[in-house]
Design an enzyme around this catalytic site. Structure first.
Site, PDB file in Angstrom:
ATOM      1  N   GLU A  49     -12.813  -3.256  11.362  1.00  0.00           N
ATOM      2  CA  GLU A  49     -12.733  -2.337  10.223  1.00  0.00           C
ATOM      3  C   GLU A  49     -13.801  -2.612   9.162  1.00  0.00           C
ATOM      4  O   GLU A  49     -14.407  -1.686   8.642  1.00  0.00           O
ATOM      5  CB  GLU A  49     -11.335  -2.464   9.615  1.00  0.00           C
ATOM      6  CG  GLU A  49     -11.140  -1.660   8.355  1.00  0.00           C
ATOM      7  CD  GLU A  49      -9.752  -1.831   7.769  1.00  0.00           C
ATOM      8  OE1 GLU A  49      -8.890  -2.477   8.393  1.00  0.00           O
ATOM      9  OE2 GLU A  49      -9.527  -1.308   6.657  1.00  0.00           O
ATOM     10  N   GLU A  85       0.825  -1.217   0.000  1.00  0.00           N
ATOM     11  CA  GLU A  85       0.000   0.000   0.000  1.00  0.00           C
ATOM     12  C   GLU A  85       0.854   1.260   0.000  1.00  0.00           C
ATOM     13  O   GLU A  85       0.624   2.179   0.783  1.00  0.00           O
ATOM     14  CB  GLU A  85      -0.946  -0.003   1.209  1.00  0.00           C
ATOM     15  CG  GLU A  85      -1.877  -1.195   1.217  1.00  0.00           C
ATOM     16  CD  GLU A  85      -2.954  -1.124   2.269  1.00  0.00           C
ATOM     17  OE1 GLU A  85      -2.677  -0.660   3.381  1.00  0.00           O
ATOM     18  OE2 GLU A  85      -4.087  -1.542   1.958  1.00  0.00           O
ATOM     19  N   ASP A  87      -7.826  -9.290   2.872  1.00  0.00           N
ATOM     20  CA  ASP A  87      -7.815  -8.325   3.972  1.00  0.00           C
ATOM     21  C   ASP A  87      -8.703  -8.892   5.064  1.00  0.00           C
ATOM     22  O   ASP A  87      -9.086 -10.044   5.013  1.00  0.00           O
ATOM     23  CB  ASP A  87      -8.311  -6.966   3.481  1.00  0.00           C
ATOM     24  CG  ASP A  87      -7.625  -5.840   4.228  1.00  0.00           C
ATOM     25  OD1 ASP A  87      -7.238  -6.054   5.389  1.00  0.00           O
ATOM     26  OD2 ASP A  87      -7.470  -4.750   3.671  1.00  0.00           O
TER      27      ASP A  87
HETATM   28  C1  BDP Z   1      -6.122  -2.478   5.617  1.00  0.00           C
HETATM   29  C2  BDP Z   1      -6.432  -1.172   6.271  1.00  0.00           C
HETATM   30  C3  BDP Z   1      -5.261  -0.257   6.283  1.00  0.00           C
HETATM   31  C4  BDP Z   1      -4.069  -0.971   6.889  1.00  0.00           C
HETATM   32  C5  BDP Z   1      -3.815  -2.243   6.126  1.00  0.00           C
HETATM   33  C6  BDP Z   1      -2.702  -3.079   6.739  1.00  0.00           C
HETATM   34  O1  BDP Z   1      -7.499  -0.567   5.591  1.00  0.00           O
HETATM   35  O2  BDP Z   1      -5.618   0.874   7.027  1.00  0.00           O
HETATM   36  O3  BDP Z   1      -2.959  -0.148   6.861  1.00  0.00           O
HETATM   37  O4  BDP Z   1      -4.962  -3.037   6.156  1.00  0.00           O
HETATM   38  O5  BDP Z   1      -3.025  -4.054   7.387  1.00  0.00           O
HETATM   39  O6  BDP Z   1      -7.167  -3.348   5.898  1.00  0.00           O
HETATM   40  O7  BDP Z   1      -1.537  -2.775   6.561  1.00  0.00           O
END
Ligand code: BDP
Length: 712
Positions: free
Chosen positions: A406, A304, A378
């Site tokens: 989340e 990300e 996720d």
């Molecule tokens: C996702 C979240 C994000 C996190 C990411 C992670 O939306 O905010 O930074 O996972 O686990 O689900 O690194």
């Protein structure tokens, strides 16, 4: 008969004596007075302890607090057992009374405990013994839990040894006090007033963690800021670490890969550059000077948009090993996250981590653990497990789950995560045939790794009730209890939590446990049934948005995941599609390759099927989708109904919060159902069952302002 009478009496008392308002601050450590009819079985007279230490002191003060609140008398401190009813606490080193008992403590390891009914000098006593002070602390909490849940304590013989070594809570907290994906206020670490001031709240936080066996805490967000590695912050972190240490908790940090550039003023963060390694060594040495028992680092790299070794064409192993070598002399660990995916439109995000990590199996140092989310994508309401479990036998692999919901309704939706955690742990990878479960991967036993652990993303914040809602506290609780015992049942933990958080009466506990146990499936039904994933709105991951095309990357857009079109719906991950299903070991591979063999709950995760595809129920795919969405709403209605009859057992404040949140959840479940079906129907062109056409047009749902949901 007596039980029924006692229950009726309890209810009567509850109705005549108004229950005190509760904020939820005390969590499951409320220690309310034991009802008169049970009191005689908890005759505790004295507390016999040996040599003091900071951890032993907190164990004793917890026992004093719990016993005096529950039993109404403060147990007297004694050095020896001189009457019936003594509770003797210690290790063989700290207490000569414990040592003289010759208890079988070898089997307890460093953190296990034993609670046993014993006779000392002719007097009946209870020994809480362990090989370490932290073990005694866990034993003390377990003993109090027995009383809080009204278990008999005569003839006790409890032996409990954690199945994992590292039970780690990951705070996603930022330096500015916000929490990534936190729904319970601001961070509990007040960086501005640290290191001088440690508010009492931090002690209560540490107590809560210790009470459920959590022994490790990562203080900051995985999407890490370099500032956490600067000298002033290390001082602040050391202050927190010294408090946590007393409760048996080690401190860890998330680190930003490019910190050598950002705060070290180097030109590169290339893991093979000697200057970079030297920088990390200086950094790590400084941390260990301040925090001698520092646990190590968590790294989110090349994920990300986060920097990582990939920026220098190095592998995850190159990156992880470089830091691992620097940590090794201090016995520090590195948790390297496998949550990686590149912005490559052609490849399937769900299969990327496997492709990047499996070729590296066997290439990581011993103090590197690969930290893998339960699902390949996720933290979805439901996903199949990540195929990385069962594919890296030469590497320590640890499961990561989310306490913070989340994708499961965040603050307001009542969703107990126990069943999700249990489903993940019980998933069979078939690495060495049947029984190769994720529980056995994460506890290290499947491939005989010395390391074992479980990681969970915290749902703890500055809110009065810590977790944003009373029922969200159960997710913190169950994480700790499952990290300690990866085989414990979600149902048993729910009952334990409900008794301690509210009241022991079965007339209350049974319906509440049923609500909790059904709640995750309800959320799956009204949000993402039949293997749908990631159709939440892009920014806040909250409401339904299968139409959402926001986000710069293809794999941040909802249609990428569901592929709804005139010809059907679902992501083809078989050989005709991304072939990600082939990453699973047989027989799962064959099962997931074939739409008629794939369980309905994963159908659309693995297959693109026509709208008239016949599901296991005999219904067409469209009808099955509608059925699940409708069922989800009905399940919330049942939760509301169950809760509405329980007012006599709960103080008004907490009762009202839960009632209000359930009403919100109901409205939002309808929103999820109707908005999703309105969207999918434009492709399916199938009729809605009579009376179930969405109330609003699709464009109305698409235009909902943030933080609102339609009037049902
Ligand atoms: C996702 C979240 C994000 C996190 C990411 C992670 O939306 O905010 O930074 O996972 O686990 O689900 O690194």
């Amino acid at each position: 008969m007596f039980m029924r009478f006692a229950a009726a009496l309890g209810l009567l008392l509850a109705m005549v004596t108004p229950l005190h308002a509760e904020t939820g601050y005390e969590l499951w450590l409320r220690y309310r007075p034991v009802e008169p009819q049970y009191k005689s079985q908890y005759a505790v007279t004295t507390l016999v302890a040996g040599q003091a230490s900071p951890t032993m002191d907190v164990a004793l003060s917890e026992l004093r607090r719990g016993l005096s609140n529950m039993l109404g008398t403060v147990p007297a401190p004694e050095n020896n057992v001189s009457a019936d009813g003594a509770v003797v606490v210690g290790t063989p080193q700290s207490s000569s009374v414990i040592a003289a008992l010759g208890l079988p403590l070898q089997q307890l390891g460093g953190e296990g405990y034993l609670i046993r009914g014993v006779t000392i000098s002719g007097h009946k006593a209870i020994a809480i013994a362990a090989n370490s002070d932290a073990g005694v602390l866990y034993g003390a909490f377990a003993f109090l839990r027995l009383i809080q849940t009204r278990q008999p304590i005569t003839a006790l013989n409890v032996i409990s040894v954690p199945k994992t070594k590292i039970r780690i809570i990951d705070h996603w907290d930022n330096a500015n006090g916000t929490i990534e994906r936190g729904y319970a206020g601001q961070s509990i670490w007040n960086w501005r007033s640290l290191p001088e001031y440690l508010p009492p709240r931090l002690t209560d936080y540490a107590r809560a963690d210790a009470s459920i066996g959590i022994n490790s805490a990562v203080l900051n967000n995985v999407s890490a800021e370099a500032v956490f590695l600067t000298e002033p912050y290390i001082e602040k972190e050391a202050a927190i670490a010294s408090l946590l240490r007393t409760y048996g908790i080690r401190t860890y940090l998330s680190v930003r890969w490019s910190a050598p550039i950002e705060i070290g003023h180097l030109k590169t963060a290339d893991p093979l550059d000697p200057a970079v390694k030297a920088w990390w060594k200086t950094e790590v040495d400084a941390i260990y000077r301040a925090i001698p028992d520092f646990g190590g680092f968590v790294v989110k790299a090349n994920s990300e948009g986060q920097p990582g070794p990939g920026d220098y064409h190095r592998t995850h192993a190159d990156g992880a090993n470089m830091i691992a070598d620097v940590l090794a002399p201090h016995h520090g660990m590195i948790f390297w996250r496998a949550f990686v995916y590149s912005d490559d439109r052609k490849s399937d995000r769900a299969g990327q981590a496997y492709k990047e990590f499996v070729p590296l199996d066997g290439k990581f140092r011993d103090n590197v653990v690969i930290q893998v989310k339960n699902g390949p994508l996720d933290f979805q309401p439901r996903e199949p497990f990540s195929p990385l479990f069962g594919a890296m036998p030469k590497t320590s692999v640890m499961l990561e789950m989310q306490m913070t919901k989340e994708y499961l309704g965040q603050t307001t939706h009542l969703v107990y995560m126990g069943p999700l955690f249990e489903e993940a742990l019980k998933s069979d990878t078939y690495e060495h045939g049947p029984g190769s479960t994720i529980a056995r991967v994460t506890d290290g036993s499947l491939d005989h790794h010395a390391f074992s652990g479980l990681a969970g993303v915290a749902n703890v914040g500055s809110d009065q009730d810590w977790s944003g809602s009373i029922f969200n506290q159960a997710n913190w609780y169950v994480f700790g209890r499952m990290a300690w015992d990866v085989d414990i049942s979600a149902r048993d933990v729910a009952a334990e939590w409900a008794k301690q958080t509210f009241v022991n009466d079965p007339a209350f506990v049974n319906p509440v446990v049923s609500m909790m146990m059904g709640s995750r499936e309800a959320a799956v039904n009204y949000m993402t049934p039949l293997g749908l994933v990631l159709i939440m709105s892009h920014d806040d991951h909250f409401g339904p948005a299968p139409w959402d095309e926001k986000g710069d990357r293809a794999d941040w857009k909802a249609p990428y995941y569901h592929h709804a079109a005139a010809d059907g719906i679902g992501f083809d991950r078989t050989a005709t599609g991304s072939n990600m299903a082939a990453q699973y070991n047989p027989p799962l591979r064959e099962e997931f390759e074939d739409a008629t063999k794939t369980p309905d709950q994963y159908l659309l995760f693995f297959h693109h099927v026509p709208w008239d595809f016949k599901t296991r129920s005999g219904r067409s795919l469209w009808d099955e989708l509608v059925t699940h969405y409708r069922l989800g709403v009905t399940q919330v209605e049942e939760m509301q109904k169950a809760w509405s009859s329980l007012g006599a057992y709960v103080d008004k404040e907490r009762f009202d919060q839960v009632s209000a949140f359930l009403a919100i959840q109901h409205r939002e479940a309808i929103w999820w159902r109707d908005a999703s079906l309105a969207y999918f129907q434009q492709y399916s062109k199938q009729p809605f069952p009579a009376g179930y056409a969405p109330k609003y047009s699709l464009s109305y749902y698409e235009a909902m302002p943030p933080n609102t949901s339609p009037d049902p």
